[in-house]
Design a protein around this motif. Structure first.
Motif, mmCIF file in Angstrom:
data_model
loop_
_atom_site.group_PDB
_atom_site.id
_atom_site.type_symbol
_atom_site.label_atom_id
_atom_site.label_comp_id
_atom_site.label_asym_id
_atom_site.label_seq_id
_atom_site.Cartn_x
_atom_site.Cartn_y
_atom_site.Cartn_z
ATOM 1 N N GLU A 33 33.200 13.051 32.608
ATOM 2 C CA GLU A 33 33.998 13.471 33.751
ATOM 3 C C GLU A 33 33.049 14.125 34.760
ATOM 4 O OE1 GLU A 33 37.615 13.196 33.898
ATOM 5 O OE2 GLU A 33 37.169 11.810 32.272
ATOM 6 N N PRO A 34 33.500 14.341 36.007
ATOM 7 C CA PRO A 34 32.545 14.822 37.013
ATOM 8 C C PRO A 34 32.163 16.291 36.931
ATOM 9 C CG PRO A 34 34.545 13.932 38.037
ATOM 10 C CD PRO A 34 34.805 14.010 36.575
ATOM 11 N N SER A 35 32.774 17.079 36.021
ATOM 12 C CA SER A 35 32.296 18.462 35.902
ATOM 13 C C SER A 35 32.544 18.999 34.504
ATOM 14 C CB SER A 35 32.876 19.369 36.987
ATOM 15 O OG SER A 35 34.261 19.499 36.836
ATOM 16 N N CYS A 36 32.163 20.260 34.319
ATOM 17 C CA CYS A 36 32.079 20.830 32.973
ATOM 18 C C CYS A 36 33.397 20.828 32.228
ATOM 19 C CB CYS A 36 31.586 22.267 33.051
ATOM 20 S SG CYS A 36 29.996 22.424 33.849
ATOM 21 N N THR A 37 34.389 21.493 32.806
ATOM 22 C CA THR A 37 35.675 21.642 32.111
ATOM 23 C C THR A 37 36.256 20.298 31.691
ATOM 24 O OG1 THR A 37 36.127 23.719 33.228
ATOM 25 C CG2 THR A 37 38.030 22.536 32.338
ATOM 26 N N PRO A 38 36.432 19.355 32.615
ATOM 27 C CA PRO A 38 37.038 18.091 32.191
ATOM 28 C C PRO A 38 36.212 17.321 31.159
ATOM 29 C CG PRO A 38 36.373 18.019 34.519
ATOM 30 C CD PRO A 38 36.270 19.430 34.071
ATOM 31 N N THR A 39 34.889 17.352 31.276
ATOM 32 C CA THR A 39 34.078 16.650 30.273
ATOM 33 C C THR A 39 34.272 17.270 28.896
ATOM 34 O OG1 THR A 39 32.374 15.855 31.778
ATOM 35 C CG2 THR A 39 31.696 16.214 29.500
ATOM 36 N N ARG A 40 34.233 18.587 28.860
ATOM 37 C CA ARG A 40 34.361 19.266 27.577
ATOM 38 C C ARG A 40 35.758 19.039 26.986
ATOM 39 N NH1 ARG A 40 29.585 22.976 27.639
ATOM 40 N NH2 ARG A 40 28.495 22.073 29.401
ATOM 41 N N CYS A 41 36.770 19.048 27.862
ATOM 42 C CA CYS A 41 38.134 18.763 27.388
ATOM 43 C C CYS A 41 38.229 17.336 26.833
ATOM 44 C CB CYS A 41 39.135 18.934 28.533
ATOM 45 S SG CYS A 41 39.426 20.656 28.989
ATOM 46 N N ALA A 42 37.622 16.379 27.536
ATOM 47 C CA ALA A 42 37.695 14.989 27.094
ATOM 48 C C ALA A 42 37.050 14.820 25.737
ATOM 49 C CB ALA A 42 37.017 14.073 28.119
ATOM 50 N N PHE A 43 35.925 15.497 25.530
ATOM 51 C CA PHE A 43 35.261 15.416 24.230
ATOM 52 C C PHE A 43 36.120 16.059 23.149
ATOM 53 C CE2 PHE A 43 32.552 17.455 20.996
ATOM 54 C CZ PHE A 43 31.980 16.328 20.438
ATOM 55 N N MET A 44 36.695 17.198 23.462
ATOM 56 C CA MET A 44 37.470 17.947 22.476
ATOM 57 C C MET A 44 38.736 17.205 22.053
ATOM 58 S SD MET A 44 36.619 20.940 21.226
ATOM 59 C CE MET A 44 35.004 20.303 20.886
ATOM 60 N N THR A 45 39.367 16.522 23.013
ATOM 61 C CA THR A 45 40.713 15.990 22.759
ATOM 62 C C THR A 45 40.770 14.469 22.690
ATOM 63 O OG1 THR A 45 41.253 15.763 25.097
ATOM 64 C CG2 THR A 45 41.652 17.923 24.105
ATOM 65 N N GLY A 46 39.709 13.798 23.132
ATOM 66 C CA GLY A 46 39.753 12.339 23.211
ATOM 67 C C GLY A 46 40.624 11.844 24.348
#
Lengths: 549, 549
Positions: A102-115
């Motif tokens: 994702e284009p920034s920290c929060t969304p990338t980390r969320c995507a990894f955490m939740t799929g």
């Protein structure tokens, strides 16, 4: 939805994916079944050799580190620095050469955490300061999946998915977590050193002349924010490293970084002794470091603030990998090292990094925002020194690591999972990838769609769709030459269908909201200044709610 | 010049270099002497093992192939094609990671041939069509130097240094040469296939409706230009491959390319049998290829016109390197493979290439115009799979290859030689380079100066020099963020001195003109249409001369 009949999951036990997955499945389902069988056989074989245990997982996520800055010594040379440890690791790994985040920290980390891509639960924005929202409790995270499959789970370092208790790592599946609640935007900008160097201006007491300041709530009080916390699953959360009345400094930031590094090594040693396999994630805060205050001597020809710290981090990563060897974990541990999004170009060129191969950086939906270096090592299982050019999205790691961990049956089947299973790609090699499409959102808004090497910049409201811009990412990595005259007529119509299918699924599995709550609730040792800051936040919020009526 | 006393060449036998060489020599002269001794010892040792012979030299110069498209498989992946043979060669070679060329074909080739930047003899422009000028006879070329030192010398492929006899390879030191007098600009654009595909418009008979054409000399007659020639030193020149009245086609271009490839292999075999060491240079015309007419099936995911041909050329290079092995030449042959300047971005993205890491391409004086992939292989002598980040200019190869060939005493000492001896860099490794400055000219005009990683864009006439733009090339490879506020006060003043010193030397060793003469003079079998085109050129020139009075 009749169109999808026969290809959509037949039973409730199957994962629900986004629309294009079923288009590919209809074409490759038979081959996938064969590949799955091969993957399963290899995983079984591994488990047998590993005393019946699934592999450990060590996941190192580096902040704002776009494509091309690790693992390619030629490009190191151009930048004027070296990352010898990551480069060596790259030689031992498979490079996922088309990893999308994702284009920034929060969304990338969320995507990894939740799929799941964070537009599905309104976590597409990066929060700074006290905000009162975070990763929803109802998301089933990777550590929750792995815990159910018998893993020990530990998180060390940056978290950045909210300042409410529901969102914190020990409430999201981790047995143990050491994490700051705020990030480098606060930790390295909202301090006295940063103020002196002009990185931040007019924030906080004593950092500017406040003779004309009327609204004392407009500026955050940097010292009031909760920084480092430590917590255990079902246990308490305590703030560490800050005493009441203390000011935050760059030196404290350095100490915090060192502590996370030390804790990673400490927990690695601890986890290695356990019977259960482990999932350890280390999300360092450096290389982000804005003031130069704590740079002693320049160690790279480049000398940029981030570059200097990246060299330091590379050394730390070397220490961790050495510890993995010492503990004899190398053979039975999947190690992933990757960046979370493109460079923070706002700090270019002083950071030492600029957009290079791709256009843009963090927060952009051009490739520079969402393409990162990514390496996966699993000796004997994943081909070393290999490069695969299949499209992968960071959410795929959620599903893929679960499959590799033997935890596929713990994945949730009641919601749409964006992450597809890429275990065949990792274990069987290039062209075995199961994704050819990525929807690139900025917050709640879809800004671009990539299918194969074709990228559509989604026209904004009021833009005539007939002028929609398509880019050929192979011929034009920097998205500078729209090729609509070449692929417009065919690609345009077909890409509309890709988006329509995606929207049909979005309607069937509607987006929900982030969790909202009382900031910092549950922290045992809140400082008085923190309590005052929360009070101010609550009053501001109450006024907002009344105005909304 | 009193300032330079003691550092300028003490005797007439020493090479004369540009000013900054003496600044570095004053600081590193003692170390250089030691390094030279080490280099000489290793060269002596090599010669002893090689039966008293100096090494062969094989020089492959690839057209319009900027930095990053060869030798880095990760970037191959991004582009959607592969260059496996050059990549393997890269693993066996030293990469000159900061090789500077001139911004286009003619000046780069002149700089390599003469060791002197072409602004010194007015060869900075690329000539197309019939032009009546070329590389001066009085320049002492690398093959002339090597011939004097006992080498057999052969040139195959693109030449591009003039259409007058003085400039042709067999009159510039080569024992044998097969070369076109015109280049891809004519060969791939001025033909019927290109016209049909819209690559070129309204050129030549039958390619457009000429009802309104009054000036028949405005357009070239593509078929009238001399394309392929073959010649021997002191012998005759003959045009090959075109009969009177014949039209030039893309198919003929393909055949010409194949012929040069075949001739390279043929001459390699011939040269290998000789007692003398050889200097063979192969300057292919592909990957440049504008019409798609002769592309049979796409062999790369990218499919760009140049990319497809680059894949083909990579295969050809593989064949040549295989032949080198078969002939047991690998150990005693220095092989250089490099690009001649950046991509021709005019044909982006259809060519498959765009500016990526650096900004700009061919004809630009941003780094994208002048930075190229460059590899040197000499097993046992040059460290394989190594990368050096010292600055090298293509002119340095003239001096360096002469030194490695034991021909240093044949280099001219009566003129300024831009090329410095980089043999210590090649043989002793990174940081041993002897250059930290490059003057980047576009034609006769200095447009930029690079010193270390600092680049000055030279202000144009009327531009206030106080606003001169400096770039930090490590932090900002694409020259997007001027850093004048950081280094202006120091770097600005000091860079002015760098330029002043350069201009002092330019005054002491003044620039001269290119040679001028009768186009195609000396070609035995000129076709009638060629003679008519030369006549038209002469009349146009005569009118110009009268107008100049």
């Amino acid at each position: 939805m009749a169109l999808f009949a026969g290809t959509l999951p037949a039973t409730a036990a199957e994962l629900i994916h986004d629309a294009d997955h079923y288009i590919l499945k209809a074409q490759h389902g038979e081959q996938w079944a064969k590949d799955d069988a091969a993957v399963n056989a290899r995983l079984e074989e591994f488990k047998k050799k590993n005393g019946g245990k699934s592999p450990n997982i060590l996941y190192i996520l580096i902040d704002d580190m776009g494509y091309g800055d690790m693992g390619i010594p030629e490009l190191n040379g151009l930048r004027g620095y070296e990352t010898p440890n990551v480069n060596k690791f790259s030689d031992e790994s498979m490079r996922l050469n088309r990893m999308y985040t994702e284009p920034s920290c929060t969304p990338t980390r969320c995507a990894f955490m939740t799929g799941r891509q964070p537009h599905r639960y309104n976590m597409g924005d990066t929060a700074v300061d006290i905000a009162g929202f975070g990763l929803p409790a109802k998301e089933k995270t990777l550590p929750e999946v792995l815990s159910e499959a018998g893993y020990n789970t530990t998180h060390i370092g940056k978290w950045h998915m909210g300042d409410i208790k529901e969102s914190w790592p020990h409430n999201q599946g981790f047995d143990y977590a050491a994490f700051p609640i705020h990030q480098q935007g606060q930790l390295t900008v909202f301090n006295d050193d940063a103020a002196k160097e002009g990185v931040a201006v007019s924030i906080g007491p004593g950092q500017y002349n406040d003779r004309f300041t009327k609204d004392k709530w407009f500026r955050p009080n940097p010292a009031a924010m909760v920084v480092g916390c430590e917590a255990t699953k079902g246990g308490t959360v305590r703030e560490v490293h800050m005493k009441p009345g203390e000011r935050w400094t760059e030196k404290k930031y350095e100490e915090m970084n060192q502590r996370y590094q030390d804790q990673t090594l400490e927990h690695l040693r601890k986890l290695a002794k356990q019977d259960k396999p482990f999932f350890l994630q280390y999300w360092p805060l450096i290389p982000l470091s804005n003031p130069r205050a704590t740079t002693d001597n320049y160690t790279t020809p480049n000398g940029g603030t981030y570059v200097e710290k990246m060299k330091k981090l590379d050394g730390w990563i070397g220490d961790i990998l050495e510890e993995v060897d010492k503990l004899k974990l190398a053979e039975n541990t999947i190690v992933v090292i990757m960046g979370d999004n493109g460079h923070f170009t706002k700090y270019s060129p002083g950071s030492g990094y600029t957009a290079m191969i791709f256009k843009g950086g963090k927060a952009d939906t051009t490739e520079g925002g969402v393409r990162v270096d990514a390496f996966v090592r699993w000796p004997g299982m994943i081909e070393k020194d290999s490069i695969v050019n299949d499209i992968v999205h960071v959410a795929d790691l959620y599903t893929t690591l679960s499959v590799l961990a033997g935890a596929k049956d713990k994945l949730p089947t009641d919601r749409l999972i964006d992450g597809v299973d890429q275990s065949a790609l990792l274990l069987e090699g290039e062209t075995k990838g199961r994704r050819d499409t990525v929807f690139i959102y900025s917050g709640p808004k879809m800004e671009a769609v990539v299918k194969e090497h074709i990228k559509l910049k989604v026209p904004g409201p009021g833009e005539n769709p007939i002028g929609a811009k398509f880019y050929d990412l192979q011929r034009d990595t920097r998205e500078e030459y729209p090729v609509s005259t070449e692929i417009g007529a065919w690609g345009g119509a077909e890409m509309v269908r890709v988006i329509q299918r995606h929207m049909v699924m979005k309607k069937k599995y509607p987006d929900t909201d982030a969790d909202r709550g009382l900031p910092y609730d549950g922290i045992e040792n809140l400082r008085p200044e923190t309590k005052a800051a929360v009070q101010a936040f609550l009053i501001k919020n109450k006024i907002l709610l009344e105005q909304k009526k």
